[in-house]
Design a protein around this motif. Structure first.
Motif, short mmCIF file in Angstrom:
data_model
loop_
_atom_site.label_atom_id
_atom_site.label_comp_id
_atom_site.label_asym_id
_atom_site.label_seq_id
_atom_site.Cartn_x
_atom_site.Cartn_y
_atom_site.Cartn_z
N LEU A 262 7.15 -7.95 2.62
CA LEU A 262 6.78 -6.62 3.11
C LEU A 262 7.14 -6.51 4.59
O LEU A 262 7.18 -7.51 5.32
N SER A 263 7.37 -5.30 5.05
CA SER A 263 7.80 -5.09 6.43
C SER A 263 6.85 -4.13 7.14
O SER A 263 6.09 -3.40 6.51
N GLY A 264 6.92 -4.16 8.46
CA GLY A 264 6.05 -3.31 9.27
C GLY A 264 4.80 -4.06 9.69
O GLY A 264 4.55 -5.19 9.27
N ASP A 265 3.99 -3.41 10.54
CA ASP A 265 2.72 -4.03 10.93
C ASP A 265 1.75 -3.93 9.76
O ASP A 265 2.04 -3.34 8.71
N PHE A 266 0.59 -4.54 9.93
CA PHE A 266 -0.30 -4.67 8.78
C PHE A 266 -0.91 -3.35 8.33
O PHE A 266 -1.14 -3.14 7.14
N ALA A 267 -1.15 -2.46 9.28
CA ALA A 267 -1.64 -1.14 8.87
C ALA A 267 -0.56 -0.39 8.09
O ALA A 267 -0.85 0.27 7.09
N THR A 268 0.69 -0.52 8.53
CA THR A 268 1.80 0.13 7.82
C THR A 268 1.95 -0.43 6.41
O THR A 268 2.13 0.31 5.44
N ALA A 272 1.28 1.62 2.89
CA ALA A 272 2.33 1.75 1.88
C ALA A 272 1.85 1.28 0.52
O ALA A 272 2.23 1.85 -0.52
N ILE A 273 1.03 0.25 0.50
CA ILE A 273 0.48 -0.26 -0.77
C ILE A 273 -0.37 0.81 -1.44
O ILE A 273 -0.25 1.07 -2.64
N PHE A 274 -1.22 1.45 -0.68
CA PHE A 274 -2.06 2.51 -1.27
C PHE A 274 -1.24 3.74 -1.64
O PHE A 274 -1.45 4.35 -2.69
N ALA A 293 -6.50 -4.67 11.14
CA ALA A 293 -5.44 -3.68 10.93
C ALA A 293 -5.44 -3.17 9.49
O ALA A 293 -5.31 -1.97 9.25
N VAL A 294 -5.59 -4.08 8.53
CA VAL A 294 -5.60 -3.68 7.12
C VAL A 294 -6.77 -2.74 6.84
O VAL A 294 -6.61 -1.68 6.23
N VAL A 295 -7.95 -3.11 7.32
CA VAL A 295 -9.13 -2.33 6.96
C VAL A 295 -9.14 -0.98 7.65
O VAL A 295 -9.77 -0.03 7.17
N SER A 296 -8.38 -0.85 8.74
CA SER A 296 -8.33 0.44 9.45
C SER A 296 -7.73 1.54 8.60
O SER A 296 -7.96 2.72 8.87
N VAL A 297 -6.94 1.18 7.58
CA VAL A 297 -6.30 2.19 6.73
C VAL A 297 -6.75 2.06 5.27
O VAL A 297 -6.19 2.73 4.40
N THR A 298 -7.76 1.24 5.02
CA THR A 298 -8.19 1.00 3.65
C THR A 298 -9.31 1.96 3.26
O THR A 298 -10.35 1.99 3.91
N PRO A 299 -9.12 2.73 2.20
CA PRO A 299 -10.16 3.67 1.78
C PRO A 299 -11.28 2.97 1.03
O PRO A 299 -11.14 1.83 0.58
#
Length: 338
Positions: A262-268, A272-274, A293-299
């Motif tokens: 996978l590419s990009g930072d962890f939030a990116t 993209a996964i979601f 970073a992951v949890v910042s975009v995790t619903p």
């Protein structure tokens, strides 16, 4: 359950630190995953899984591990036996189908005897990938065979053995990793086979086991379906192939978001996964900055993803009454005969 975030996290070591416990209490991951770094002794692992669940106030939260046998086995001797690989079981099946099926079921049941008392209730098994010529050895001996029929029947036996022991399986790596010419831990593979070729081979075991509760995605680009995105982040692959053609309606979790495919930072990456349609993302290594970073975009889990997560929780059953010593003796006899 409605409060849980759509993520599975690892932790850094064999004990949960106060900072980790506070982070998990605040972020409320749906589940956890363990690796070799988390394992020192059986009692220690039992304490760790209890601490993880206490941190989020969910005594039944999923705790996952990759305990396949062969070269992917997080618990190792002397804590548990060294188990055969999927290819070893496949070789026995080719020589004696009845013995191969029985040994595959027993091995999963023995994994459950090892894991269930420690608070581990999900094993990321079976590997349903069908290796093809030119495929990278990252799958290799983890596969049960080189034909979809063998992979399907042994994968089904592995699932049933885990469920008999109170665990749930995760079928992986949907919709198929066997043609990938690279290790997704390090780079992103592109598979150029036609969709019809994939349908006739790679997708077959996943169709056969589409009724299982959980699946893990493949970080693989299938150029005839979506040339721009790996399956993990491809809305087309998820909707048309995984949900559509394969017919999998269970909880779809990503493979590890920190893998270099996978590419990009962890939030990116997580976004993209979601956006691609996975229900839950997986972050394994316990690195706090990456998890932030992951949890910042995790619903939080909602809608269809919440329905599927609830179905997972409803699928757990109490272990059967199998005799562990008798099964270990039978398993040794079956594998010795091979």
């Amino acid at each position: 359950m409605s409060e849980s975030r759509a993520v599975i996290f690892g932790c850094a070591g064999p004990e949960l630190s106060p900072a980790e416990a506070a982070f998990f209490a605040d972020t409320r991951p749906w589940g956890f995953i363990l690796f070799g770094r988390n394992i020192v002794s059986l009692n220690q692992v039992a304490e760790l899984t209890n601490s993880l669940r206490e941190s989020i106030g969910r005594p039944d939260a999923p705790v996952l591990i990759d305990q396949e046998g062969g070269r992917v086995q997080r618990f190792k001797p002397p804590l548990v036996p060294q188990y055969p690989s999927g290819a070893d079981l496949g070789a026995l099946y080719n020589a004696n189908p009845e013995a191969g099926l029985r040994a595959t079921w027993i091995m999963s049941r023995l994994h459950a005897f090892d894991l269930y008392p420690l608070g581990i209730n999900v094993d990321c098994l079976p590997v349903l990938d069908v290796p093809s010529p030119g495929g990278h050895e990252v799958i290799g001996s983890r596969a049960y065979g080189i034909t979809p029929d063998v992979v399907s029947v042994l994968g089904a036996a592995a699932c049933e053995g885990l469920k008999a022991g109170g665990l749930l399986p995760v079928i992986k790596h949907i919709p198929g990793h066997g043609r990938a010419g690279a290790d997704t831990h390090h780079e992103l593979p592109h598979v150029d086979a036609s969709r019809s070729e994939l349908s006739g081979r790679d997708f077959v075991p996943f169709k056969a086991l589409a009724g299982e509760a959980m699946a893990m995605s493949a970080h693989v680009v299938f150029t005839d379906i979506d040339p721009a995105n790996p399956a993990t982040t491809s809305r087309r692959v998820v909707d048309e192939v995984i949900r559509g053609e394969i017919g999998f309606d269970g909880l779809l979790m990503s493979d590890d978001v920190s893998m270099n495919a996978l590419s990009g930072d962890f939030a990116t990456r997580a976004s993209a996964i979601f956006a691609g349609g996975c229900d839950v993302t997986l972050h394994c290594n316990g690195d706090r900055a990456e998890m932030d970073a992951v949890v910042s975009v995790t619903p939080t889990l909602s809608g269809e993803s919440l329905r599927r997560a609830n179905a997972v929780m409803a699928a757990f059953k109490a272990p059967d009454k199998s005799d562990e010593a008798a099964l270990r003796d039978e398993f040794e006899g079956l594998m010795a005969a091979s």
